[in-house]
Enzyme design. Structure first.
Site, PDB file in Angstrom:
ATOM      1  N   THR A  52       0.784  -1.312   0.160  1.00  0.00           N
ATOM      2  CA  THR A  52       0.150  -0.010  -0.186  1.00  0.00           C
ATOM      3  C   THR A  52       0.794   1.322  -0.011  1.00  0.00           C
ATOM      4  OG1 THR A  52      -1.631  -1.180   1.183  1.00  0.00           O
ATOM      5  CG2 THR A  52      -1.858   1.036   1.007  1.00  0.00           C
TER       6      THR A  52
ATOM      7  N   ARG B 113     -12.162 -13.591   0.462  1.00  0.00           N
ATOM      8  CA  ARG B 113     -12.156 -14.999   0.812  1.00  0.00           C
ATOM      9  C   ARG B 113     -12.711 -15.330   2.308  1.00  0.00           C
ATOM     10  NH1 ARG B 113     -12.185 -14.973  -3.621  1.00  0.00           N
ATOM     11  NH2 ARG B 113     -10.728 -16.120  -5.350  1.00  0.00           N
TER      12      ARG B 113
ATOM     13  N   GLU C 223     -17.296 -23.053   1.697  1.00  0.00           N
ATOM     14  CA  GLU C 223     -18.498 -23.019   0.607  1.00  0.00           C
ATOM     15  C   GLU C 223     -18.609 -24.232  -0.130  1.00  0.00           C
ATOM     16  OE1 GLU C 223     -17.884 -19.376  -1.696  1.00  0.00           O
ATOM     17  OE2 GLU C 223     -17.482 -17.984  -0.200  1.00  0.00           O
TER      18      GLU C 223
ATOM     19  N   HIS D 137     -21.565 -15.670  -2.682  1.00  0.00           N
ATOM     20  CA  HIS D 137     -20.426 -15.354  -3.600  1.00  0.00           C
ATOM     21  C   HIS D 137     -21.039 -14.753  -4.801  1.00  0.00           C
ATOM     22  CE1 HIS D 137     -16.025 -16.785  -3.827  1.00  0.00           C
ATOM     23  NE2 HIS D 137     -16.183 -15.775  -4.575  1.00  0.00           N
TER      24      HIS D 137
END
Length: 348
Positions: free
Chosen positions: A198, A257, A286, A304
Protein backbone atom coordinates in the site's frame (compact mmCIF):
# COMPACT_ATOMS: atom_id res chain seq x y z
CA UNK A 1 6.86 -26.62 -38.97
CA UNK A 2 5.41 -27.97 -35.73
CA UNK A 3 3.42 -31.16 -36.26
CA UNK A 4 0.40 -29.72 -34.42
CA UNK A 5 -0.09 -27.06 -37.11
CA UNK A 6 -2.83 -29.04 -38.82
CA UNK A 7 -4.22 -30.53 -35.63
CA UNK A 8 -7.05 -29.10 -33.62
CA UNK A 9 -6.03 -27.38 -30.40
CA UNK A 10 -8.18 -28.78 -27.60
CA UNK A 11 -8.74 -27.87 -23.98
CA UNK A 12 -10.70 -29.34 -21.13
CA UNK A 13 -12.79 -27.32 -18.68
CA UNK A 14 -14.23 -28.21 -15.29
CA UNK A 15 -17.49 -26.47 -16.24
CA UNK A 16 -19.04 -24.20 -18.85
CA UNK A 17 -17.66 -20.72 -18.17
CA UNK A 18 -19.17 -17.54 -19.70
CA UNK A 19 -16.99 -15.98 -22.38
CA UNK A 20 -15.12 -19.22 -23.19
CA UNK A 21 -16.48 -20.89 -26.34
CA UNK A 22 -16.32 -24.66 -26.47
CA UNK A 23 -16.26 -24.57 -30.26
CA UNK A 24 -14.15 -22.06 -32.20
CA UNK A 25 -13.69 -23.24 -35.80
CA UNK A 26 -12.09 -19.91 -36.78
CA UNK A 27 -9.11 -20.58 -34.52
CA UNK A 28 -9.33 -24.38 -34.77
CA UNK A 29 -9.93 -24.69 -31.02
CA UNK A 30 -12.28 -27.16 -29.37
CA UNK A 31 -13.22 -27.40 -25.70
CA UNK A 32 -14.46 -30.38 -23.71
CA UNK A 33 -16.23 -30.38 -20.36
CA UNK A 34 -15.43 -32.71 -17.52
CA UNK A 35 -18.48 -34.84 -16.74
CA UNK A 36 -20.89 -32.99 -14.47
CA UNK A 37 -20.86 -34.72 -11.10
CA UNK A 38 -21.37 -32.40 -8.10
CA UNK A 39 -20.44 -35.05 -5.55
CA UNK A 40 -17.33 -36.27 -7.35
CA UNK A 41 -13.82 -34.89 -7.11
CA UNK A 42 -11.83 -33.45 -9.99
CA UNK A 43 -9.79 -36.66 -10.09
CA UNK A 44 -12.90 -38.85 -10.33
CA UNK A 45 -14.31 -36.66 -13.11
CA UNK A 46 -11.06 -36.84 -15.06
CA UNK A 47 -11.05 -40.63 -14.75
CA UNK A 48 -14.63 -40.67 -16.04
CA UNK A 49 -13.66 -38.51 -19.02
CA UNK A 50 -10.83 -40.93 -19.83
CA UNK A 51 -13.47 -43.59 -20.42
CA UNK A 52 -15.24 -41.36 -22.94
CA UNK A 53 -12.32 -39.99 -24.95
CA UNK A 54 -9.58 -42.25 -26.25
CA UNK A 55 -6.87 -39.76 -27.25
CA UNK A 56 -5.80 -36.68 -25.29
CA UNK A 57 -2.75 -35.92 -27.44
CA UNK A 58 -4.09 -32.56 -28.67
CA UNK A 59 -5.20 -31.26 -25.27
CA UNK A 60 -3.01 -28.32 -24.26
CA UNK A 61 -5.01 -26.19 -21.76
CA UNK A 62 -7.09 -26.90 -18.67
CA UNK A 63 -9.71 -24.37 -17.51
CA UNK A 64 -10.72 -24.18 -13.87
CA UNK A 65 -12.67 -22.01 -11.44
CA UNK A 66 -12.08 -20.82 -7.92
CA UNK A 67 -14.15 -23.66 -6.46
CA UNK A 68 -11.89 -26.33 -7.98
CA UNK A 69 -9.08 -27.44 -5.68
CA UNK A 70 -6.00 -28.25 -7.73
CA UNK A 71 -3.32 -29.46 -5.35
CA UNK A 72 -0.45 -31.82 -6.10
CA UNK A 73 -2.66 -34.90 -6.51
CA UNK A 74 -5.02 -33.16 -8.93
CA UNK A 75 -2.17 -31.61 -10.91
CA UNK A 76 -0.44 -34.96 -11.23
CA UNK A 77 -3.57 -36.66 -12.58
CA UNK A 78 -4.04 -33.76 -15.02
CA UNK A 79 -0.47 -34.16 -16.27
CA UNK A 80 -0.76 -37.94 -16.39
CA UNK A 81 -4.06 -37.90 -18.30
CA UNK A 82 -3.30 -34.94 -20.55
CA UNK A 83 0.49 -35.16 -21.04
CA UNK A 84 0.63 -32.12 -23.35
CA UNK A 85 -1.26 -29.74 -21.09
CA UNK A 86 1.10 -26.95 -20.08
CA UNK A 87 -1.41 -24.21 -19.24
CA UNK A 88 -4.15 -23.85 -16.65
CA UNK A 89 -6.52 -20.94 -17.16
CA UNK A 90 -8.12 -19.82 -13.90
CA UNK A 91 -11.56 -18.20 -14.21
CA UNK A 92 -11.08 -15.76 -11.36
CA UNK A 93 -8.50 -13.45 -9.83
CA UNK A 94 -7.74 -15.43 -6.67
CA UNK A 95 -5.65 -18.56 -7.13
CA UNK A 96 -5.18 -19.79 -3.57
CA UNK A 97 -6.93 -23.02 -4.63
CA UNK A 98 -4.05 -23.80 -7.01
CA UNK A 99 -0.61 -25.13 -6.08
CA UNK A 100 1.25 -22.69 -8.32
CA UNK A 101 4.80 -23.71 -7.30
CA UNK A 102 4.12 -27.39 -8.00
CA UNK A 103 2.40 -26.57 -11.30
CA UNK A 104 5.47 -24.59 -12.32
CA UNK A 105 7.67 -27.50 -11.27
CA UNK A 106 5.86 -29.90 -13.62
CA UNK A 107 5.83 -27.46 -16.52
CA UNK A 108 2.37 -25.91 -16.27
CA UNK A 109 1.83 -22.17 -16.57
CA UNK A 110 -1.15 -20.65 -14.76
CA UNK A 111 -3.09 -17.58 -15.82
CA UNK A 112 -5.94 -15.78 -14.06
CA UNK A 113 -8.49 -13.11 -15.01
CA UNK A 114 -7.65 -9.87 -13.21
CA UNK A 115 -8.70 -6.29 -13.82
CA UNK A 116 -12.35 -6.76 -14.77
CA UNK A 117 -14.24 -7.57 -11.58
CA UNK A 118 -13.29 -4.65 -9.32
CA UNK A 119 -16.39 -2.58 -10.01
CA UNK A 120 -18.85 -5.45 -9.63
CA UNK A 121 -17.24 -6.67 -6.41
CA UNK A 122 -17.11 -3.15 -5.00
CA UNK A 123 -20.85 -2.87 -5.71
CA UNK A 124 -21.45 -5.96 -3.57
CA UNK A 125 -19.20 -4.66 -0.77
CA UNK A 126 -21.13 -1.38 -0.71
CA UNK A 127 -24.41 -3.33 -0.80
CA UNK A 128 -23.33 -5.30 2.25
CA UNK A 129 -22.39 -2.11 4.11
CA UNK A 130 -25.84 -0.65 3.40
CA UNK A 131 -27.70 -3.85 4.24
CA UNK A 132 -25.92 -4.34 7.55
CA UNK A 133 -25.96 -0.73 8.68
CA UNK A 134 -29.69 -0.34 7.92
CA UNK A 135 -30.67 -3.90 8.97
CA UNK A 136 -32.16 -4.63 5.55
CA UNK A 137 -31.95 -8.41 5.96
CA UNK A 138 -33.93 -8.38 9.19
CA UNK A 139 -36.60 -6.15 7.72
CA UNK A 140 -36.92 -8.26 4.60
CA UNK A 141 -37.19 -11.47 6.63
CA UNK A 142 -40.00 -10.10 8.77
CA UNK A 143 -42.12 -9.22 5.74
CA UNK A 144 -41.17 -12.31 3.75
CA UNK A 145 -41.96 -14.74 6.57
CA UNK A 146 -45.21 -13.24 7.90
CA UNK A 147 -46.44 -10.86 5.21
CA UNK A 148 -46.69 -8.05 7.75
CA UNK A 149 -44.83 -6.20 10.48
CA UNK A 150 -45.82 -4.76 13.82
CA UNK A 151 -46.30 -1.27 12.40
CA UNK A 152 -44.20 1.85 12.25
CA UNK A 153 -42.45 2.72 15.49
CA UNK A 154 -39.79 5.33 16.28
CA UNK A 155 -37.54 2.57 17.65
CA UNK A 156 -38.30 -0.26 15.19
CA UNK A 157 -35.20 -1.84 13.54
CA UNK A 158 -32.98 1.17 14.10
CA UNK A 159 -29.84 1.06 12.03
CA UNK A 160 -26.78 3.27 12.03
CA UNK A 161 -25.97 6.18 9.74
CA UNK A 162 -22.99 6.03 7.41
CA UNK A 163 -22.35 9.76 7.12
CA UNK A 164 -19.13 10.76 8.89
CA UNK A 165 -18.38 7.18 9.88
CA UNK A 166 -14.93 5.72 9.11
CA UNK A 167 -14.46 2.87 6.66
CA UNK A 168 -11.28 0.84 7.03
CA UNK A 169 -10.11 -1.03 3.94
CA UNK A 170 -7.79 -4.01 4.28
CA UNK A 171 -6.29 -4.38 0.83
CA UNK A 172 -6.14 -1.18 -1.21
CA UNK A 173 -6.07 -2.83 -4.62
CA UNK A 174 -8.49 -2.18 -7.45
CA UNK A 175 -11.49 -3.45 -5.49
CA UNK A 176 -10.53 -1.51 -2.38
CA UNK A 177 -10.13 1.69 -4.38
CA UNK A 178 -13.44 1.18 -6.18
CA UNK A 179 -15.17 0.60 -2.83
CA UNK A 180 -13.65 3.80 -1.44
CA UNK A 181 -15.18 5.86 -4.26
CA UNK A 182 -18.61 4.43 -3.52
CA UNK A 183 -18.22 4.83 0.23
CA UNK A 184 -17.15 8.45 -0.07
CA UNK A 185 -20.33 9.20 -2.00
CA UNK A 186 -22.27 8.04 1.08
CA UNK A 187 -20.32 10.35 3.36
CA UNK A 188 -17.88 7.80 4.75
CA UNK A 189 -14.30 8.75 5.55
CA UNK A 190 -11.94 6.18 4.07
CA UNK A 191 -8.83 4.70 5.60
CA UNK A 192 -6.61 1.83 4.51
CA UNK A 193 -4.43 -0.47 6.53
CA UNK A 194 -0.83 0.43 5.84
CA UNK A 195 1.52 -2.25 4.63
CA UNK A 196 4.50 -2.31 2.28
CA UNK A 197 2.49 -2.70 -0.94
CA UNK A 198 0.00 0.00 0.00
CA UNK A 199 2.73 2.43 0.98
CA UNK A 200 4.73 1.86 -2.19
CA UNK A 201 1.77 2.72 -4.41
CA UNK A 202 0.06 5.27 -2.20
CA UNK A 203 0.77 8.29 -4.37
CA UNK A 204 -1.04 6.86 -7.38
CA UNK A 205 -3.63 4.72 -5.65
CA UNK A 206 -5.19 6.61 -2.82
CA UNK A 207 -7.57 9.50 -3.37
CA UNK A 208 -8.56 10.97 -0.01
CA UNK A 209 -7.71 7.65 1.61
CA UNK A 210 -5.53 7.93 4.69
CA UNK A 211 -3.11 5.13 5.51
CA UNK A 212 -2.96 3.91 9.10
CA UNK A 213 -0.78 1.42 10.88
CA UNK A 214 -2.67 -1.43 12.52
CA UNK A 215 -2.94 0.08 15.98
CA UNK A 216 -4.42 3.37 14.78
CA UNK A 217 -6.48 1.57 12.16
CA UNK A 218 -8.56 -0.35 14.71
CA UNK A 219 -8.86 2.69 16.97
CA UNK A 220 -10.21 4.79 14.10
CA UNK A 221 -12.48 2.78 11.84
CA UNK A 222 -16.13 1.89 12.38
CA UNK A 223 -16.36 -0.53 9.46
CA UNK A 224 -13.67 -3.07 8.50
CA UNK A 225 -13.83 -4.26 4.89
CA UNK A 226 -11.62 -7.15 3.76
CA UNK A 227 -10.51 -6.73 0.15
CA UNK A 228 -7.15 -8.51 0.22
CA UNK A 229 -6.03 -11.79 -1.37
CA UNK A 230 -5.83 -15.00 0.62
CA UNK A 231 -2.29 -16.25 1.17
CA UNK A 232 -0.08 -17.57 3.95
CA UNK A 233 0.15 -14.11 5.50
CA UNK A 234 -3.56 -13.29 5.41
CA UNK A 235 -5.24 -16.60 6.27
CA UNK A 236 -7.25 -16.17 9.46
CA UNK A 237 -6.06 -12.54 9.54
CA UNK A 238 -9.20 -11.24 11.23
CA UNK A 239 -8.78 -13.45 14.27
CA UNK A 240 -10.20 -13.21 17.78
CA UNK A 241 -7.56 -10.73 18.89
CA UNK A 242 -8.11 -8.34 15.99
CA UNK A 243 -11.91 -8.64 16.21
CA UNK A 244 -11.63 -7.59 19.85
CA UNK A 245 -9.78 -4.44 18.71
CA UNK A 246 -12.67 -3.32 16.50
CA UNK A 247 -14.57 -0.44 18.05
CA UNK A 248 -17.78 -1.45 19.88
CA UNK A 249 -20.74 -1.57 17.48
CA UNK A 250 -18.37 -1.89 14.55
CA UNK A 251 -19.20 -3.65 11.30
CA UNK A 252 -17.22 -6.34 9.43
CA UNK A 253 -17.52 -6.76 5.65
CA UNK A 254 -15.88 -9.52 3.60
CA UNK A 255 -16.02 -9.86 -0.19
CA UNK A 256 -12.58 -11.46 -0.58
CA UNK A 257 -12.18 -14.98 0.83
CA UNK A 258 -13.91 -16.63 3.77
CA UNK A 259 -10.67 -17.99 5.20
CA UNK A 260 -9.52 -14.46 6.02
CA UNK A 261 -11.79 -14.56 9.09
CA UNK A 262 -11.95 -16.73 12.19
CA UNK A 263 -15.65 -17.49 11.80
CA UNK A 264 -16.18 -18.73 15.35
CA UNK A 265 -14.65 -15.54 16.74
CA UNK A 266 -16.81 -13.45 14.42
CA UNK A 267 -19.97 -15.26 15.50
CA UNK A 268 -19.03 -14.84 19.14
CA UNK A 269 -18.47 -11.09 18.70
CA UNK A 270 -21.85 -10.76 17.00
CA UNK A 271 -23.73 -12.80 19.59
CA UNK A 272 -22.10 -10.90 22.45
CA UNK A 273 -23.07 -7.58 20.83
CA UNK A 274 -19.47 -6.43 20.48
CA UNK A 275 -20.16 -5.86 16.79
CA UNK A 276 -23.22 -4.13 15.36
CA UNK A 277 -23.27 -6.58 12.49
CA UNK A 278 -21.38 -8.25 9.66
CA UNK A 279 -21.94 -8.70 5.94
CA UNK A 280 -20.15 -11.45 4.04
CA UNK A 281 -20.26 -12.59 0.43
CA UNK A 282 -17.74 -15.37 1.10
CA UNK A 283 -17.24 -17.91 3.85
CA UNK A 284 -15.17 -20.96 4.74
CA UNK A 285 -16.10 -24.33 3.26
CA UNK A 286 -18.37 -22.86 0.61
CA UNK A 287 -21.07 -23.60 -0.32
CA UNK A 288 -21.97 -24.78 3.22
CA UNK A 289 -22.33 -22.13 5.91
CA UNK A 290 -20.80 -23.11 9.24
CA UNK A 291 -23.02 -23.79 12.24
CA UNK A 292 -21.42 -20.91 14.13
CA UNK A 293 -22.40 -18.42 11.42
CA UNK A 294 -25.88 -19.92 11.05
CA UNK A 295 -26.50 -18.97 14.69
CA UNK A 296 -24.86 -15.54 14.56
CA UNK A 297 -26.93 -12.42 15.17
CA UNK A 298 -27.05 -9.49 12.75
CA UNK A 299 -25.24 -11.37 9.99
CA UNK A 300 -26.12 -10.68 6.36
CA UNK A 301 -24.85 -13.40 4.01
CA UNK A 302 -24.73 -13.57 0.21
CA UNK A 303 -23.78 -16.65 -1.89
CA UNK A 304 -20.51 -15.39 -3.41
CA UNK A 305 -22.00 -12.85 -5.82
CA UNK A 306 -19.02 -10.48 -5.99
CA UNK A 307 -18.37 -10.69 -9.74
CA UNK A 308 -21.80 -12.07 -10.65
CA UNK A 309 -22.86 -9.79 -13.46
CA UNK A 310 -23.26 -10.91 -17.07
CA UNK A 311 -20.76 -8.31 -18.21
CA UNK A 312 -18.11 -9.18 -15.65
CA UNK A 313 -18.29 -12.94 -16.04
CA UNK A 314 -18.08 -12.67 -19.83
CA UNK A 315 -15.08 -10.36 -19.48
CA UNK A 316 -13.40 -12.87 -17.15
CA UNK A 317 -13.96 -15.66 -19.67
CA UNK A 318 -12.62 -13.52 -22.50
CA UNK A 319 -9.39 -13.00 -20.56
CA UNK A 320 -8.98 -16.74 -19.97
CA UNK A 321 -9.62 -17.38 -23.64
CA UNK A 322 -6.97 -14.82 -24.64
CA UNK A 323 -4.45 -16.95 -22.77
CA UNK A 324 -5.74 -20.13 -24.45
CA UNK A 325 -5.39 -18.55 -27.90
CA UNK A 326 -1.89 -17.31 -27.09
CA UNK A 327 -0.99 -20.84 -25.99
CA UNK A 328 -2.39 -22.21 -29.23
CA UNK A 329 -0.30 -19.74 -31.28
CA UNK A 330 2.80 -21.11 -29.57
CA UNK A 331 1.87 -24.61 -30.65
CA UNK A 332 1.59 -23.62 -34.31
CA UNK A 333 4.78 -21.54 -34.07
CA UNK A 334 3.11 -18.19 -34.64
CA UNK A 335 4.09 -16.87 -31.21
CA UNK A 336 7.36 -17.38 -29.33
CA UNK A 337 7.19 -19.44 -26.14
CA UNK A 338 7.11 -17.23 -23.06
CA UNK A 339 4.76 -15.81 -20.44
CA UNK A 340 1.12 -16.03 -21.45
CA UNK A 341 -1.26 -13.06 -21.08
CA UNK A 342 -2.20 -12.68 -17.41
CA UNK A 343 0.25 -15.37 -16.34
CA UNK A 344 0.60 -15.67 -12.57
CA UNK A 345 4.08 -17.17 -12.56
CA UNK A 346 6.40 -15.98 -15.31
CA UNK A 347 9.32 -18.29 -14.54
CA UNK A 348 8.60 -20.49 -17.56
Amino acid sequence: MNLVTSKQFQFVSTQNFPGIPLSDPLHNIQGHLLPSAPNKSIIERIIQLKKEIANFENFYSFVTGINDILGKDELLIIKETFPNISHIGNFGVGYNHLDVPFATQIGIRITNSPGVLAEATADIAMTLILCVSRRIGEGFSIIKESGQFSGWSPTFLLGTSLKNKNLGIVGLGQIGQALAKRAQAFGLNCYALNHKNTKANNSEKSNNINLLDEGDFFKTVDIVSLNCPLNSQTINWLNKERIAKIKPNGIVINTARGELIDEKALAEALNQNHLFGAGIDVFCNEPILSESLKCAKNLFVLPHLGSATVETRNAMGNIVYEAIKAHQLEKIEQRPHGPLPYQINSLL
